[in-house]
Design an enzyme around this catalytic site. Sequence first.
Site, short mmCIF file in Angstrom:
data_model
loop_
_atom_site.label_atom_id
_atom_site.label_comp_id
_atom_site.label_asym_id
_atom_site.label_seq_id
_atom_site.Cartn_x
_atom_site.Cartn_y
_atom_site.Cartn_z
N LEU A 1 0.83 -1.19 0.00
CA LEU A 1 0.00 0.00 0.00
C LEU A 1 0.87 1.25 0.00
CD1 LEU A 1 -2.85 1.20 0.09
CD2 LEU A 1 -2.62 1.25 2.59
N TYR A 2 2.01 1.19 0.67
CA TYR A 2 2.95 2.32 0.64
C TYR A 2 3.28 2.70 -0.79
CZ TYR A 2 7.48 4.70 0.77
OH TYR A 2 8.51 5.57 0.56
N ALA A 3 3.67 1.70 -1.60
CA ALA A 3 4.00 1.96 -3.00
C ALA A 3 2.79 2.49 -3.76
CB ALA A 3 4.52 0.68 -3.65
N THR B 1 0.25 4.23 -2.61
CA THR B 1 -0.05 5.63 -2.28
C THR B 1 0.94 6.58 -2.92
OG1 THR B 1 1.17 5.47 -0.17
CG2 THR B 1 -1.22 5.06 -0.11
N LYS B 2 2.20 6.17 -3.02
CA LYS B 2 3.20 7.02 -3.67
C LYS B 2 2.93 7.12 -5.18
CE LYS B 2 6.12 8.59 -0.58
NZ LYS B 2 6.39 10.04 -0.44
#
Length: 353
Positions: free
Chosen positions: A152-154, A156-157
């Site tokens: 999810l980090y990737a 959102t970026k």
Amino acid sequence: MTQFLVTGSAGFIGFHLARRLLAEGHQVTGYDALTNYYDPALKRARNAILEAYPGYSFTEALLEDRDELMRAAEKRPPEVIVHLAAQAGVRYSIDAPATYVSSNLTGSWAVLELARAVRPRHLLMASTSSAYGANEKVPFGETDRADHPMSLYAATKKGMEAMAHAYAHLFAIPSTLFRFFTVYGPWGRPDMALFKFTSAILAGRPIEVYGNGRMARDFTYVDDLVEAIVRLVDAMPVQGAPADAGGVVDSLSPVASYRVVNIAGGHPVELMDFIRTVEACIGRQARLDMLPMQAGDVPLTAADPSLLRALTCYVPSTGIADGVAAFVDWYCRYHGVSRARDGGETARATVAI
């Protein structure tokens, strides 16, 4: 002298960038929430160093607070905005997804709205090599497809990148999105590999090595990263004017003054070689707990730095031995420990690279 607004100014990278800009005589408005994702005391220690500069002004507030962000900018209208604030960490995004949506999407949208209002000459925003996700083609190039995020980090970026492109197109905001590759160095984040390795080895604790050690990262020393950012400030994207240097492929948008740039040296280091370097700098051997790959991780990151070189005549080059030694020296000074320290603690250090 240029007026900068730096979000995440008390964070690892934001601190180093702000200190460099202030030392060069620029004015910096810092903006940081000093959240407790990791020990806020480290963030406050960084910020205290920045506050010693007369050109530094600081606001403590959440990125998502649009009114506070606007008030901070109105005090000294920024000519350049560098957006570094984010909720970082691949694995933490599994446990706390709402934090990532709030900071990396809603917070970044607040920065875009600010840029729409104040019209800086250049907006620069930090993305991540994690955006390349499941790509098997290496090294990673800025024009490669990045449609399969592994965390999810990737995601959102990558979403932030898409929003920034839309704003660049709709509101004529010159925008550069840079993708970082495993940044390390003094004052680094405690959740990252080098910090945890160093802490564990000095204390005599084992370190958990994921992927059974068969992983590699394009490590980037923080001073090299800052040098690249500073040079990119003046390399503003201009729609219809791609970089022209030896046939390099430019990521410049066909419909906006918008570009994505990798910042890395393009020389991945095997995880076990990295660990051996840490051991050599500390003078002690690590106890290793070999484990399988964790969810969200990728086995390899490797950048193609050709576009960065074409735009700035610069590519990160600090070797792992020198960079790790600088970190270990800082760590020992900051924590007041000796490399000869004994330890018998049995707690494990969970490592994110």
